[in-house]
Design an enzyme around this catalytic site. Structure first.
Site, PDB file in Angstrom:
ATOM      1  N   MET A  15       0.838  -1.197   0.000  1.00 16.10           N
ATOM      2  CA  MET A  15       0.000   0.000   0.000  1.00 16.10           C
ATOM      3  C   MET A  15       0.877   1.252   0.000  1.00 16.10           C
ATOM      4  O   MET A  15       1.973   1.250   0.565  1.00 16.10           O
ATOM      5  CB  MET A  15      -0.912  -0.002   1.226  1.00 16.10           C
ATOM      6  N   PHE A  16       0.403   2.287  -0.651  1.00 14.07           N
ATOM      7  CA  PHE A  16       1.072   3.597  -0.747  1.00 14.07           C
ATOM      8  C   PHE A  16       2.311   3.580  -1.639  1.00 14.07           C
ATOM      9  O   PHE A  16       3.085   4.527  -1.635  1.00 14.07           O
ATOM     10  CB  PHE A  16       1.465   4.148   0.638  1.00 14.07           C
ATOM     11  N   SER A  17       2.524   2.496  -2.409  1.00 11.72           N
ATOM     12  CA  SER A  17       3.725   2.450  -3.249  1.00 11.72           C
ATOM     13  C   SER A  17       3.498   3.136  -4.600  1.00 11.72           C
ATOM     14  O   SER A  17       4.426   3.243  -5.401  1.00 11.72           O
ATOM     15  CB  SER A  17       4.182   1.004  -3.461  1.00 11.72           C
ATOM     16  N   GLU A  87      -6.664  -3.137  -7.820  1.00 18.59           N
ATOM     17  CA  GLU A  87      -6.951  -3.975  -6.637  1.00 18.59           C
ATOM     18  C   GLU A  87      -7.181  -5.430  -7.036  1.00 18.59           C
ATOM     19  O   GLU A  87      -8.102  -6.099  -6.524  1.00 18.59           O
ATOM     20  CB  GLU A  87      -8.165  -3.427  -5.862  1.00 18.59           C
ATOM     21  N   CYS A 143       8.985   3.602   4.196  1.00 16.76           N
ATOM     22  CA  CYS A 143       8.680   3.096   5.534  1.00 16.76           C
ATOM     23  C   CYS A 143       8.402   4.274   6.469  1.00 16.76           C
ATOM     24  O   CYS A 143       9.218   5.194   6.583  1.00 16.76           O
ATOM     25  CB  CYS A 143       9.847   2.267   6.071  1.00 16.76           C
ATOM     26  N   CYS A 181       9.101  -1.136   6.008  1.00 13.64           N
ATOM     27  CA  CYS A 181      10.163  -1.958   5.435  1.00 13.64           C
ATOM     28  C   CYS A 181      10.158  -3.324   6.106  1.00 13.64           C
ATOM     29  O   CYS A 181       9.440  -3.557   7.082  1.00 13.64           O
ATOM     30  CB  CYS A 181      11.519  -1.272   5.610  1.00 13.64           C
ATOM     31  N   HIS A 184      10.835  -3.235   9.930  1.00 19.83           N
ATOM     32  CA  HIS A 184       9.828  -2.646  10.817  1.00 19.83           C
ATOM     33  C   HIS A 184       8.433  -3.254  10.651  1.00 19.83           C
ATOM     34  O   HIS A 184       7.487  -2.837  11.316  1.00 19.83           O
ATOM     35  CB  HIS A 184       9.783  -1.127  10.623  1.00 19.83           C
TER      36      HIS A 184
END
Ligand code: ADP
Length: 193
Positions: A15-17, A87, A143, A181, A184
């Site tokens: 997500m958010f890439s 999606e 990240c 990442c 984390h």
């Protein structure tokens, strides 16, 4: 103008890439190239607008929501040369064969989807789509913990990392996702390899 050959392009990542952003960029260029473009998405994703694919950064492109990927045949027009699917991870396994059939008919199919779920495991039909694609682009987000490139989607429930076996839907809980990442990304209760 029809393509000489069809092809399958997959845009994967967490997500958010920027998967939707990249999908929209390719679709806009296809329109400039006077291609006939149709876009589809699973009906369950009503993140922003029901009848559009929309990126977190604000871009959007009109899309037809489908209950299942098999419904694509009811909406596909004869002169469509480019099909976008957003999606894709939420569609069933049948999507792989359908996408192949479209490409075999000369359609350029551009697919965006999460390659991994919040546990860091392959998501639905994405492994098959990635294997069958002519072109794969794997994007990374940033990240939120350290600023390094992020390849995972962190699921948080009431502010805490979701457990490996938490149900997909938790009624009444405040849920959110963020990009993280490998170091984390936290999945309490994940079985050891
Ligand atoms: P995706 O479809 O992969 O979820 P989008 O295309 O919807 O991605 O959104 C990408 C946009 O999200 C970026 O251009 C940026 O503006 C925004 N964004 C928010 N949080 C992050 C993050 N942690 N890393 C990268 N981009 C982020």
């Amino acid at each position: 103008m029809r393509h000489l050959q069809g092809r399958v392009e997959v845009i994967a990542g967490p997500m958010f890439s920027g998967k939707t952003e990249e999908l929209i960029r390719r679709l806009r260029r296809a329109v400039i190239a006077r291609q006939k473009v149709q876009v589809f998405k699973p009906a369950l994703d009503n993140r922003y607008a029901e009848t559009a694919v929309a990126s977190h950064a604000g871009g959007a492109f009109e899309a037809v929501p489908l209950e299942g990927i098999g419904q694509i045949w009811e909406h596909l027009e004869d002169d469509t040369t480019v099909v976008g699917i957003d999606e894709a991870q939420f569609f069933g396994e049948a999507i792989a064969a359908i996408v192949q059939r479209l490409a075999d008919r000369g359609v350029r199919v551009i697919i965006a989807g999460l390659d991994m779920d919040f546990r860091g495991e392959p998501f639905g039909p994405m492994p098959a789509l990635l294997a069958q694609a002519d072109q794969v682009d794997k994007l990374q987000a940033i990240c939120v913990k350290c600023g390094f490139p992020a390849s995972r989607s962190q699921r948080l429930i009431n502010g805490r990392p979701a457990r490996y076996d938490d149900p997909v839907v938790i009624v009444g809980a405040a849920e959110m996702y963020e990009a993280r990442c490998r170091r984390h990304h936290e999945v309490p209760g994940r079985p050891e390899a």
